[in-house]
Each structure stands twice: as C-alpha cells, then as structure tokens.
Design a protein around this motif. Structure first.
Motif, PDB file in Angstrom:
ATOM      1  N   ALA A   1      16.197  16.219  10.720  1.00 20.04           N
ATOM      2  CA  ALA A   1      17.407  16.598   9.977  1.00 20.04           C
ATOM      3  C   ALA A   1      17.698  18.083  10.089  1.00 20.04           C
ATOM      4  O   ALA A   1      18.865  18.489  10.121  1.00 20.04           O
ATOM      5  CB  ALA A   1      17.269  16.206   8.505  1.00 20.04           C
ATOM      6  N   ILE A   2      16.667  18.917  10.138  1.00 21.30           N
ATOM      7  CA  ILE A   2      16.915  20.365  10.209  1.00 21.30           C
ATOM      8  C   ILE A   2      16.994  20.865  11.648  1.00 21.30           C
ATOM      9  O   ILE A   2      17.183  22.060  11.881  1.00 21.30           O
ATOM     10  CB  ILE A   2      15.869  21.171   9.410  1.00 21.30           C
ATOM     11  CG1 ILE A   2      14.448  20.983   9.945  1.00 21.30           C
ATOM     12  CG2 ILE A   2      15.951  20.818   7.925  1.00 21.30           C
ATOM     13  CD1 ILE A   2      13.426  21.933   9.345  1.00 21.30           C
ATOM     14  N   GLN A   3      16.857  19.961  12.625  1.00 11.69           N
ATOM     15  CA  GLN A   3      17.105  20.357  14.008  1.00 11.69           C
ATOM     16  C   GLN A   3      18.597  20.473  14.287  1.00 11.69           C
ATOM     17  O   GLN A   3      19.004  21.123  15.251  1.00 11.69           O
ATOM     18  CB  GLN A   3      16.473  19.338  14.972  1.00 11.69           C
ATOM     19  CG  GLN A   3      14.953  19.434  15.038  1.00 11.69           C
ATOM     20  CD  GLN A   3      14.339  18.381  15.924  1.00 11.69           C
ATOM     21  OE1 GLN A   3      14.730  17.222  15.898  1.00 11.69           O
ATOM     22  NE2 GLN A   3      13.360  18.770  16.720  1.00 11.69           N
ATOM     23  N   SER A   4      19.386  19.852  13.460  1.00 15.47           N
ATOM     24  CA  SER A   4      20.835  19.894  13.615  1.00 15.47           C
ATOM     25  C   SER A   4      21.427  20.815  12.553  1.00 15.47           C
ATOM     26  O   SER A   4      20.931  20.863  11.429  1.00 15.47           O
ATOM     27  CB  SER A   4      21.399  18.479  13.440  1.00 15.47           C
ATOM     28  OG  SER A   4      22.787  18.451  13.640  1.00 15.47           O
ATOM     29  N   PRO A   5      22.490  21.560  12.871  1.00 17.07           N
ATOM     30  CA  PRO A   5      23.084  22.457  11.864  1.00 17.07           C
ATOM     31  C   PRO A   5      23.821  21.681  10.787  1.00 17.07           C
ATOM     32  O   PRO A   5      24.452  20.654  11.062  1.00 17.07           O
ATOM     33  CB  PRO A   5      24.048  23.311  12.685  1.00 17.07           C
ATOM     34  CG  PRO A   5      24.398  22.472  13.863  1.00 17.07           C
ATOM     35  CD  PRO A   5      23.172  21.667  14.173  1.00 17.07           C
ATOM     36  N   PHE A   6      23.751  22.173   9.563  1.00 15.67           N
ATOM     37  CA  PHE A   6      24.536  21.605   8.476  1.00 15.67           C
ATOM     38  C   PHE A   6      25.947  22.197   8.444  1.00 15.67           C
ATOM     39  O   PHE A   6      26.885  21.538   8.017  1.00 15.67           O
ATOM     40  CB  PHE A   6      23.848  21.856   7.129  1.00 15.67           C
ATOM     41  CG  PHE A   6      22.671  20.955   6.876  1.00 15.67           C
ATOM     42  CD1 PHE A   6      22.859  19.672   6.381  1.00 15.67           C
ATOM     43  CD2 PHE A   6      21.377  21.378   7.144  1.00 15.67           C
ATOM     44  CE1 PHE A   6      21.779  18.831   6.144  1.00 15.67           C
ATOM     45  CE2 PHE A   6      20.294  20.552   6.911  1.00 15.67           C
ATOM     46  CZ  PHE A   6      20.487  19.275   6.413  1.00 15.67           C
TER      47      PHE A   6
ATOM     48  N   LYS B   1      22.570  26.281  16.673  1.00 14.89           N
ATOM     49  CA  LYS B   1      21.374  26.420  15.843  1.00 14.89           C
ATOM     50  C   LYS B   1      20.146  26.363  16.731  1.00 14.89           C
ATOM     51  O   LYS B   1      19.950  25.412  17.488  1.00 14.89           O
ATOM     52  CB  LYS B   1      21.313  25.313  14.788  1.00 14.89           C
ATOM     53  CG  LYS B   1      20.068  25.434  13.898  1.00 14.89           C
ATOM     54  CD  LYS B   1      20.095  24.468  12.736  1.00 14.89           C
ATOM     55  CE  LYS B   1      18.874  24.644  11.856  1.00 14.89           C
ATOM     56  NZ  LYS B   1      18.926  23.794  10.646  1.00 14.89           N
ATOM     57  N   LEU B   2      19.298  27.384  16.631  1.00 14.17           N
ATOM     58  CA  LEU B   2      18.044  27.396  17.380  1.00 14.17           C
ATOM     59  C   LEU B   2      17.031  26.525  16.653  1.00 14.17           C
ATOM     60  O   LEU B   2      16.593  26.845  15.549  1.00 14.17           O
ATOM     61  CB  LEU B   2      17.519  28.826  17.504  1.00 14.17           C
ATOM     62  CG  LEU B   2      18.418  29.831  18.234  1.00 14.17           C
ATOM     63  CD1 LEU B   2      17.752  31.198  18.266  1.00 14.17           C
ATOM     64  CD2 LEU B   2      18.764  29.351  19.632  1.00 14.17           C
ATOM     65  N   ALA B   3      16.691  25.413  17.257  1.00 15.70           N
ATOM     66  CA  ALA B   3      15.646  24.521  16.751  1.00 15.70           C
ATOM     67  C   ALA B   3      14.570  24.488  17.831  1.00 15.70           C
ATOM     68  O   ALA B   3      14.612  23.667  18.740  1.00 15.70           O
ATOM     69  CB  ALA B   3      16.208  23.134  16.476  1.00 15.70           C
ATOM     70  N   CYS B   4      13.644  25.419  17.734  1.00 12.76           N
ATOM     71  CA  CYS B   4      12.733  25.724  18.834  1.00 12.76           C
ATOM     72  C   CYS B   4      11.309  25.267  18.547  1.00 12.76           C
ATOM     73  O   CYS B   4      10.937  24.981  17.415  1.00 12.76           O
ATOM     74  CB  CYS B   4      12.698  27.230  19.105  1.00 12.76           C
ATOM     75  SG  CYS B   4      14.310  28.040  19.185  1.00 12.76           S
ATOM     76  N   VAL B   5      10.513  25.253  19.605  1.00 11.98           N
ATOM     77  CA  VAL B   5       9.072  25.071  19.478  1.00 11.98           C
ATOM     78  C   VAL B   5       8.408  26.186  20.272  1.00 11.98           C
ATOM     79  O   VAL B   5       8.895  26.596  21.328  1.00 11.98           O
ATOM     80  CB  VAL B   5       8.638  23.672  19.962  1.00 11.98           C
ATOM     81  CG1 VAL B   5       8.892  23.467  21.451  1.00 11.98           C
ATOM     82  CG2 VAL B   5       7.190  23.389  19.605  1.00 11.98           C
ATOM     83  N   ASN B   6       7.312  26.722  19.759  1.00 13.47           N
ATOM     84  CA  ASN B   6       6.569  27.768  20.455  1.00 13.47           C
ATOM     85  C   ASN B   6       5.705  27.156  21.554  1.00 13.47           C
ATOM     86  O   ASN B   6       4.999  26.163  21.323  1.00 13.47           O
ATOM     87  CB  ASN B   6       5.671  28.521  19.464  1.00 13.47           C
ATOM     88  CG  ASN B   6       6.423  29.540  18.638  1.00 13.47           C
ATOM     89  OD1 ASN B   6       6.630  30.669  19.055  1.00 13.47           O
ATOM     90  ND2 ASN B   6       6.862  29.123  17.442  1.00 13.47           N
TER      91      ASN B   6
END
Length: 558
Positions: A384-389, A43-48
């Motif tokens: 919580a949404i930085q990790s995949p469900f 899961k891409l949990a990115c910051v610009n």
C-alpha cells in the motif's frame, strides 16, 4: 485460502505497478514532492542493494543472475534501488580495476567465485567499476530507477563511531578526495537516465561531527555533483547516523541551483534502543514520532523539501517485539506523511560480512539463496505504501480520506450495502470525509460510520448526530478511533482476525503496561487523491434518499 488471496493482492498490485507508465526522466522537486518532467509525482519506493562491503560487488550475484535479481525487484513492487558504493571504488584505481574474480580470491571467497561462474559468467572477469555499471544497466533494462549512495570510504560493513569513515577529516574520509569521487561517479552516470539521484554520504557520525563542516562540505559536494550531472537529485543526510537535520531550522542550505534537493533520514527500532519492548506501544510511538518530526520530519511542511527515509527495516522472521511494534508505528506514519523510502535490505546473505562468510541477513527481503521472498506477508503489507496516496498530477479523485490499518497495510472498504465493512486493498477503498464533529462519512453520501455494540460489526447509517457516530482519535499515538455506545461504554474500532470484518471492541493498551499489543486497533486517517472504489449501490441509494427524503427510507437502514 487466506495465504492465496494475499498473494493474489500482491501479484495484482505488482502487475499494475509494472504496467504503469514509466516516469518521464529526469526527476526534480516541486516543494515537498519529487516529480518527473511532466510535473507528475514519482514516489520513490526503493530497496537497498549493498555493494560497499569488502568484495565491492553487488551482493547476491553468486546466487542468482543479475537480470533475474533486477526482475525480482520490480516484481516485488519496488520502483527504485539505493545502490551503495564505497568511496575507494571511485578514487583508488587499483581497486576499481581489480577484477571480480581477483576481488573474491584475495578474500578467500572461492565458493563465491564458483557461484559467480555459474550465475554471472559474463561479470566474473570485469573490473569492479565495470561490474557496478553492469548492475546499474541491468536495473535500467528492467525499468528500475537507481540512487547511487556513497555509503562508506574503505569497503566494509557500516557503521561505527571509530571506523575511520564517519565524518570529514577522519582517517578514510578526506573531503577533497570525497568530492573527486562524487564527481567521477556523477560524470560516469551522466548519460544513464535511470540513475535519478545521488546520496552524497551515508550516516555522518563520530566525535568530529559539527554543523559548520557539514555545511562547508555538503554544499561543496552538492555543487560538484550538480556541475558534473545536472540531471540527478542531490540527497543530503544529516548528523548522528542520519537521524538529525534539526540544524536546518536555523540555517538553510545555500546552493546555486534549485529543484534538485532532497533530504534523507534513517529510522529503525534500534535507533531508540529497547524502548519499543520496554514501554507502552502507544506512548513509545508518540514519543519517537514526535522526536522524528522535530529532528527531520519538519523539512516537508516547514522547509518544503522532499524527505526520503532511505533506510528502515525489520527482522523478517517476525520474532522481534521491538521490530514488530516499531513497524506498526512506521506504517501508520509512512502512510500519513506519504514519504519516499528505501527498505533495508534486498540482501538475503552476504559474500563476507565482518569476517563471516556467507552470513544470513535476517533483515533481507530475499532468502539466503536469493531465490524467493523471505516473508511474503511483509511484501503484502508494504504494497500500500509503495504507491503514492497524493501529489502533483495524481488527482484521479478529489481530496478525500482513506482509513488505513498499519498492522495489515490494508484499508477499510465496503463493496455493497449487503456486506459488512472489511479490510481490503487500499486501491479499492471508499472515499471518506472526517468532519470537525468527528464524523466519518462516505464522501458524497449520507452514510456515516457507526458503532453498534461490543464485539459487533461497525455499520453505516444515515443517523449521524449521536455519540455512536463520533470517532475520536485517542491515545498518545492518535491511532485509536474511539466511539461511545448508547450506554456510555467507550469502544474502539478493531478488526476480527478471522474475517477481517471491522468491529468495535473495548479499547486496549491506551496507557501504561508494556505487554499489550494495540496493533489491531491502530488506524490512520490518511489524505488521498488516488482513484477510489466507490460502489454503485451507495450512489443509487443516496439518490433515492435525496428523492424520497431520509425520514421515509431511514426506517429500513440501520
């Protein structure tokens, strides 16, 4: 104490993320999922991280050492950076070979030169293109993936309809030059494994926008990048400032390769003017999410491609009603859809933005000095949404539901039968099922969620056939969970703000009115296969019920 506990949650999550096995690169796609070489979801949990403004240098390097910033990114739970670049960096040799020092001095940014000498002395006399490569290398050394994003053509703030960079054929947007620039950047990072994707162009827009040219040039650009670097994901944005991909329903993208294509969309509160502040939050959330799904969200289920929300963000000061309501809605949808995403923005301040030197960025996750988080509670919330469900290779548990609370980024959990249901980290959530009869049951047990009265804690019970154990998803947003008491009163699941205990209260903000805040009563029932915090007490008592019979023990259980 509450602040301390929330920081402990963040630290624990970030540590777990940092210690988790690195993805086996390169990445590819498996239907709607992004996966590594083993087929496991990433899961891409990115910051610009902006590097496309006038100085053409990654922001913040006059404030902090590049390696420290890269470490900060990982410690905040992000596994990826969307690193922007202007087209001219790859196509104008004079600009690309300009040193960082000269880039700043030509703009009169003398203070930035001094800051660079103090914090990044080894970079100050590098060429701009080499400085960009150094930032990518620093992120790689800290196990952070990179998506390089062609943000604009001529360096500067983005975007407007008349900036000359909006669409193919505009003043600064020659399609052939653009393809040469993409090819150069793809080739440059061919042997850099942590560069996992290339976003071909940010926010196409303006009077020249048309679908035929979109297909003509985006397909050419995708083919050119893939030929130069077959390892990277190819990320395509749509029209209308990256808000519209609806044309894909009539005409698919035609490429010679497969397993690399991702689509991207942008979503901010201001994408819909002032709707959030002037309308009922339930109705506005429903209307805007419905529109988003029609214009972009459909690519996941109808076309089978990953969707990357490559820009979303809010004023980190928490002072904007528009942003606050939008974020509640965004968090619910992001958890339910389990999208890839990139937060705007890392930058706490800019060297130069639209004529302003050292301007503060209130959307920035870091403060003006780039030394600490601007709003640590926001980081708690998005963890919580930085990790995949769920996704390929992530079946630590069988498919189940978690009850997610968008306002806090926490989930409903219970550690024992002696404690009330509370909000807590989703990693500790019990597994739930949601039946056609609208019953929420702890999976594998007889225990269901039950309303017990106005202002009272919701309870677990083995008596699950009456109205108090039925939970309807009501309101336009479908985020109110409503039950009916024995006296016919309708109540909604809510959270006690002092204790985080799950209670039932009068349903609020269901329709009409723009001054009511429904966030505490918004819950999303989310599919998950992540490992669960099932409690031994549940399992033991469930076994006892099986052995003795529910009718015998039922008198002792509310």
């Amino acid at each position: 104490m509450g602040r301390l506990l929330s920081l402990v949650f963040l630290s624990s999550f970030s540590l777990a993320l940092l210690l988790s096995p690195a993805a086996a690169l390169p990445l590819s796609t498996d239907s709607r999922w992004i996966v590594d070489e083993t087929g496991r979801r990433v899961k891409l949990a990115c910051v610009n991280w902006a590097s496309h403004l006038e100085a053409v240098v990654a922001e913040g390097l006059s404030k902090q050492p590049v390696d420290l910033i890269s470490k900060q990114i990982g410690s905040m739970g992000f596994n990826c950076v969307r690193l922007t670049w202007p087209l001219f960096l790859a196509t104008n040799e004079s600009l690309a070979n300009l040193t960082v020092r000269k880039s700043f001095t030509r703009l009169g940014l003398i203070e930035s030169v001094a800051g660079f000498q103090a914090n990044n002395p080894s970079l100050i006399d590098l060429s701009l293109i080499n400085a960009y490569q150094t930032v990518v290398s620093s992120l790689a050394n800290n196990n952070v993936m990179v998506i390089i994003d062609n943000h604009i053509s001529k360096p500067g703030w983005c975007c407007s309809n008349d900036d000359g960079s909006g669409f193919f054929g505009d003043q600064y947007f020659n399609p052939d030059l653009w393809i040469r620039g993409l090819t150069r950047m793809a080739t440059m990072f061919k042997d850099t494994p942590n560069v996992v994707g290339m976003s071909l162009r940010n926010e196409l827009r303006g009077n020249k926008s048309n679908v035929d040219d979109w297909y003509r040039y985006m397909q050419k650009g995708a083919e050119a990048v893939h030929a130069a670097n077959p390892n990277v994901l190819i990320i395509l944005s749509g029209l209308s400032y990256a808000k519209d991909l609806s044309f894909l329903l009539q005409r698919p993208v035609n490429l010679t390769f497969a397993g690399k294509l991702v689509f991207e969309v942008h979503w901010y509160s201001f994408s819909d003017a002032y709707a959030w502040g002037t309308g009922n939050p339930n109705q506005v959330c429903a209307q805007i999410v419905g529109n988003l799904m029609r214009r972009a969200g459909f690519v996941v289920d109808q076309l089978g491609y990953p969707l990357f929300v490559s820009e979303f963000g809010v004023d980190q000061r928490g002072v904007s009603v528009n942003d606050n309501r939008y974020l509640d809605c965004f968090m619910g949808v992001a958890a339910e859809m389990d999208w890839e995403w990139a937060l705007w923005t890392l930058a706490g301040s800019y060297y130069l933005r639209e004529g302003g030197i050292g301007s503060d960025e209130t959307y920035g996750i870091l403060n003006w000095n780039w030394c600490e988080a601007r709003n640590s509670s926001f980081l708690d919330r998005i963890s919580a949404i930085q990790s995949p469900f769920r996704g390929p290779g992530l079946s630590e548990a069988k498919l189940h539901k978690v009850i997610f609370h968008p306002l806090t980024g926490l989930c409903v959990l219970r550690k024992s039968l002696l404690e009330p249901l509370k909000l807590g980290p989703c990693a500790g959530s019990d597994a739930w099922t949601y039946s056609q009869q609208k019953t929420l049951t702890v999976k594998g047990t007889y225990f269901c969620l039950k309303a017990d009265g106005l202002g009272k804690p919701a309870k677990l019970s083995i008596f699950c056939s009456d109205n108090t154990s039925k939970w309807e998803q009501i309101s336009d947003s479908k985020m109110h969970l409503s039950s009916q008491l024995d006296n016919g009163t309708m109540v909604c699941l809510d959270v006690d703000p002092e204790t985080n205990i799950i209670v039932t209260n009068t349903c609020k903000c269901l329709s009409r009115g723009n001054t009511c805040e429904p966030g505490s009563q918004w819950f999303k029932i989310v599919d998950s296969t992540m490992s669960i915090g099932a409690t031994t007490s549940f399992n033991r008592l469930n076994s006892m019920l099986d052995f003795f019979g529910k009718n015998i023990l039922g008198v002792f259980i509310v």
